[in-house]
Design a protein around this motif. Sequence first.
Motif, PDB file in Angstrom:
ATOM      1  N   HIS A  50       0.846  -1.193   0.000  1.00 53.15           N
ATOM      2  CA  HIS A  50       0.000   0.000   0.000  1.00 53.15           C
ATOM      3  C   HIS A  50       0.888   1.252   0.000  1.00 53.15           C
ATOM      4  O   HIS A  50       2.023   1.227   0.496  1.00 53.15           O
ATOM      5  CB  HIS A  50      -0.940   0.006   1.219  1.00 53.15           C
ATOM      6  CG  HIS A  50      -1.926   1.132   1.150  1.00 53.15           C
ATOM      7  ND1 HIS A  50      -1.708   2.332   1.782  1.00 53.15           N
ATOM      8  CD2 HIS A  50      -3.083   1.264   0.465  1.00 53.15           C
ATOM      9  CE1 HIS A  50      -2.724   3.149   1.507  1.00 53.15           C
ATOM     10  NE2 HIS A  50      -3.573   2.516   0.703  1.00 53.15           N
ATOM     11  N   ASP A  93      -3.252   2.022  -4.326  1.00 50.21           N
ATOM     12  CA  ASP A  93      -4.328   2.256  -3.356  1.00 50.21           C
ATOM     13  C   ASP A  93      -5.142   0.974  -3.213  1.00 50.21           C
ATOM     14  O   ASP A  93      -4.852  -0.039  -3.873  1.00 50.21           O
ATOM     15  CB  ASP A  93      -5.173   3.483  -3.739  1.00 50.21           C
ATOM     16  CG  ASP A  93      -5.992   3.319  -5.019  1.00 50.21           C
ATOM     17  OD1 ASP A  93      -6.192   2.175  -5.488  1.00 50.21           O
ATOM     18  OD2 ASP A  93      -6.450   4.353  -5.551  1.00 50.21           O
ATOM     19  N   SER A  94      -6.159   1.003  -2.363  1.00 48.17           N
ATOM     20  CA  SER A  94      -6.889  -0.234  -2.062  1.00 48.17           C
ATOM     21  C   SER A  94      -7.529  -0.837  -3.305  1.00 48.17           C
ATOM     22  O   SER A  94      -7.546  -2.056  -3.463  1.00 48.17           O
ATOM     23  CB  SER A  94      -7.994   0.037  -1.047  1.00 48.17           C
ATOM     24  OG  SER A  94      -7.491   0.709   0.041  1.00 48.17           O
ATOM     25  N   SER A 128      -8.388   9.476  -3.545  1.00 45.97           N
ATOM     26  CA  SER A 128      -7.759   8.290  -2.958  1.00 45.97           C
ATOM     27  C   SER A 128      -6.243   8.473  -3.050  1.00 45.97           C
ATOM     28  O   SER A 128      -5.756   9.385  -3.739  1.00 45.97           O
ATOM     29  CB  SER A 128      -8.159   7.040  -3.745  1.00 45.97           C
ATOM     30  OG  SER A 128      -7.506   7.038  -5.010  1.00 45.97           O
ATOM     31  N   THR A 129      -5.490   7.581  -2.421  1.00 44.39           N
ATOM     32  CA  THR A 129      -4.023   7.735  -2.495  1.00 44.39           C
ATOM     33  C   THR A 129      -3.546   7.568  -3.939  1.00 44.39           C
ATOM     34  O   THR A 129      -2.658   8.288  -4.395  1.00 44.39           O
ATOM     35  CB  THR A 129      -3.299   6.749  -1.559  1.00 44.39           C
ATOM     36  OG1 THR A 129      -3.597   5.410  -1.958  1.00 44.39           O
ATOM     37  CG2 THR A 129      -3.705   6.951  -0.117  1.00 44.39           C
ATOM     38  N   MET A 154      -6.877  -5.602   3.826  1.00 44.44           N
ATOM     39  CA  MET A 154      -6.386  -5.637   2.443  1.00 44.44           C
ATOM     40  C   MET A 154      -5.960  -7.056   2.065  1.00 44.44           C
ATOM     41  O   MET A 154      -6.277  -7.552   0.981  1.00 44.44           O
ATOM     42  CB  MET A 154      -5.210  -4.672   2.274  1.00 44.44           C
ATOM     43  CG  MET A 154      -5.591  -3.221   2.509  1.00 44.44           C
ATOM     44  SD  MET A 154      -4.170  -2.122   2.355  1.00 44.44           S
ATOM     45  CE  MET A 154      -4.977  -0.545   2.643  1.00 44.44           C
ATOM     46  N   TYR A 160     -17.325   0.351   3.106  1.00 47.16           N
ATOM     47  CA  TYR A 160     -15.992   0.776   2.690  1.00 47.16           C
ATOM     48  C   TYR A 160     -15.117  -0.477   2.729  1.00 47.16           C
ATOM     49  O   TYR A 160     -15.292  -1.332   3.608  1.00 47.16           O
ATOM     50  CB  TYR A 160     -15.516   1.835   3.686  1.00 47.16           C
ATOM     51  CG  TYR A 160     -14.251   2.588   3.328  1.00 47.16           C
ATOM     52  CD1 TYR A 160     -13.770   2.668   2.034  1.00 47.16           C
ATOM     53  CD2 TYR A 160     -13.548   3.269   4.334  1.00 47.16           C
ATOM     54  CE1 TYR A 160     -12.621   3.378   1.731  1.00 47.16           C
ATOM     55  CE2 TYR A 160     -12.400   3.989   4.045  1.00 47.16           C
ATOM     56  CZ  TYR A 160     -11.940   4.031   2.738  1.00 47.16           C
ATOM     57  OH  TYR A 160     -10.804   4.739   2.448  1.00 47.16           O
ATOM     58  N   GLU A 199     -11.156  10.434   3.919  1.00 50.07           N
ATOM     59  CA  GLU A 199     -11.340   9.946   5.294  1.00 50.07           C
ATOM     60  C   GLU A 199     -11.228  11.091   6.307  1.00 50.07           C
ATOM     61  O   GLU A 199     -11.540  10.920   7.486  1.00 50.07           O
ATOM     62  CB  GLU A 199     -10.291   8.882   5.636  1.00 50.07           C
ATOM     63  CG  GLU A 199     -10.548   7.546   4.968  1.00 50.07           C
ATOM     64  CD  GLU A 199      -9.447   6.526   5.220  1.00 50.07           C
ATOM     65  OE1 GLU A 199      -8.615   6.748   6.124  1.00 50.07           O
ATOM     66  OE2 GLU A 199      -9.404   5.525   4.491  1.00 50.07           O
ATOM     67  N   SER A 242     -12.116   4.443  -1.606  1.00 55.94           N
ATOM     68  CA  SER A 242     -12.126   5.907  -1.725  1.00 55.94           C
ATOM     69  C   SER A 242     -11.956   6.330  -3.184  1.00 55.94           C
ATOM     70  O   SER A 242     -12.222   7.475  -3.525  1.00 55.94           O
ATOM     71  CB  SER A 242     -11.018   6.504  -0.860  1.00 55.94           C
ATOM     72  OG  SER A 242      -9.780   6.002  -1.284  1.00 55.94           O
ATOM     73  N   ASN A 300     -12.375  -0.812   3.841  1.00 54.77           N
ATOM     74  CA  ASN A 300     -11.740  -0.862   5.169  1.00 54.77           C
ATOM     75  C   ASN A 300     -12.717  -1.496   6.165  1.00 54.77           C
ATOM     76  O   ASN A 300     -13.282  -0.827   7.031  1.00 54.77           O
ATOM     77  CB  ASN A 300     -11.388   0.547   5.659  1.00 54.77           C
ATOM     78  CG  ASN A 300     -10.367   1.246   4.785  1.00 54.77           C
ATOM     79  OD1 ASN A 300     -10.373   1.094   3.571  1.00 54.77           O
ATOM     80  ND2 ASN A 300      -9.493   2.017   5.397  1.00 54.77           N
ATOM     81  N   HIS A 304      -7.383  13.291   1.532  1.00 49.66           N
ATOM     82  CA  HIS A 304      -8.070  11.993   1.457  1.00 49.66           C
ATOM     83  C   HIS A 304      -9.464  12.156   2.064  1.00 49.66           C
ATOM     84  O   HIS A 304      -9.608  12.817   3.108  1.00 49.66           O
ATOM     85  CB  HIS A 304      -7.270  10.936   2.233  1.00 49.66           C
ATOM     86  CG  HIS A 304      -7.674   9.547   1.880  1.00 49.66           C
ATOM     87  ND1 HIS A 304      -8.820   8.977   2.370  1.00 49.66           N
ATOM     88  CD2 HIS A 304      -7.114   8.628   1.048  1.00 49.66           C
ATOM     89  CE1 HIS A 304      -8.928   7.750   1.864  1.00 49.66           C
ATOM     90  NE2 HIS A 304      -7.903   7.520   1.057  1.00 49.66           N
ATOM     91  N   TYR A 363       0.954   3.724   1.815  1.00 41.27           N
ATOM     92  CA  TYR A 363       1.360   4.250   3.131  1.00 41.27           C
ATOM     93  C   TYR A 363       2.506   3.448   3.756  1.00 41.27           C
ATOM     94  O   TYR A 363       2.979   3.796   4.843  1.00 41.27           O
ATOM     95  CB  TYR A 363       0.195   4.174   4.132  1.00 41.27           C
ATOM     96  CG  TYR A 363      -1.001   5.054   3.868  1.00 41.27           C
ATOM     97  CD1 TYR A 363      -0.940   6.171   3.058  1.00 41.27           C
ATOM     98  CD2 TYR A 363      -2.216   4.761   4.482  1.00 41.27           C
ATOM     99  CE1 TYR A 363      -2.063   6.958   2.845  1.00 41.27           C
ATOM    100  CE2 TYR A 363      -3.339   5.548   4.289  1.00 41.27           C
ATOM    101  CZ  TYR A 363      -3.261   6.643   3.467  1.00 41.27           C
ATOM    102  OH  TYR A 363      -4.367   7.423   3.275  1.00 41.27           O
TER     103      TYR A 363
END
Length: 304
Positions: A24, A40-41, A214-215, A64, A112, A200, A129, A114, A198, A26
């Motif tokens: 990911h 991203d996800s 999103s990222t 994930m 989501y 969130e 996202s 997540n 983001h 991050y």
Amino acid sequence: MTDAQIRDRIDHLRRERHAVILAHNYELGEIQDVADFCGDSLELSIRAAETDAEVIVFCGVRFMAETAKILSPAKTVLLPVESAGCDMADMIDAEGVRRIKAAHPGALVVCYVNSTAAVKAECDLCVTSANAPEMIRLLPPDREVIFVPDRNLGAHCAGITGRPMIFWDGCCPVHQRMTAAMVERRRREYPEAELLIHPEAPPEVVALADYALSTGGILRHVRESAKKEFIIATEIGMLHRLEAEHPDKRFIPLTEQAVCPHMKLIRLPDLLRSLEENRTVIEVPEPLRARAEVPIRRMLNRKF
Ligand code: 13P
Ligand code: SF4
């Protein structure tokens, strides 16, 4: 072993085991740099569904890796550090979804990504996202919609689509700490910069940004933008790739405090051990897996 030796050994094992390493955006730089793919996800889910590797080493957090296993049940999915979770995903369980459904009979439930496999199994549609408003527009207009677990992403989608929704009261503690005062300060310090956030983050902070993405969307936006300065309002792991890809541009975190502790757990030796010792294997038992796959496939097929 030096880092270079660890990286050589990881390379050797990933070839020997026909493994793909997904990370990911991050994750720590040392992990992003050895991964076969960072994203991203949504991008990571697509990779996990389409890869022909035998082993998926998921450098991210548990939901994930679980999503990868749900989509590719015949493959071995490894999460190098077992305790890498997501505080937001843990804010709702399957019983919570059943309760909110019972309070709103006939409503559709959007989750989501997540969220745990057990939560997904109770839901009608999964979103990330990167695609949430687009997916919500696919839902029949005559049904009530419940959105779990992120009230902030839910509010963002309701604002964009104009569709009222019932929210679960969850959030990401890392993004929740972002404030309008932080935005005002950075805007004063860097008046020329674009502010990318983001979704969130809290809605009143998102409202002050130039773009909510999103990222993966942040990375794409920066590639296409002629701007030279960007205030990045998400987890600081994002800066690694942005800075590597754009040495001519400047990236200022909205706050250096935006650190997700779960995303910092996997280090190079953990990744190596994961490949050597086949750990930690992620399992999602049938028939839960099959039920959780339904909302995710609807998302990937963009069809409700
Ligand atoms: P992205 O899907 O935008 O990468 O966000 C994932 C996430 O919430 C990790 O916190
Ligand atoms: Fe979960 Fe927030 Fe960490 Fe993302 S940044 S994994 S939403 S706790």
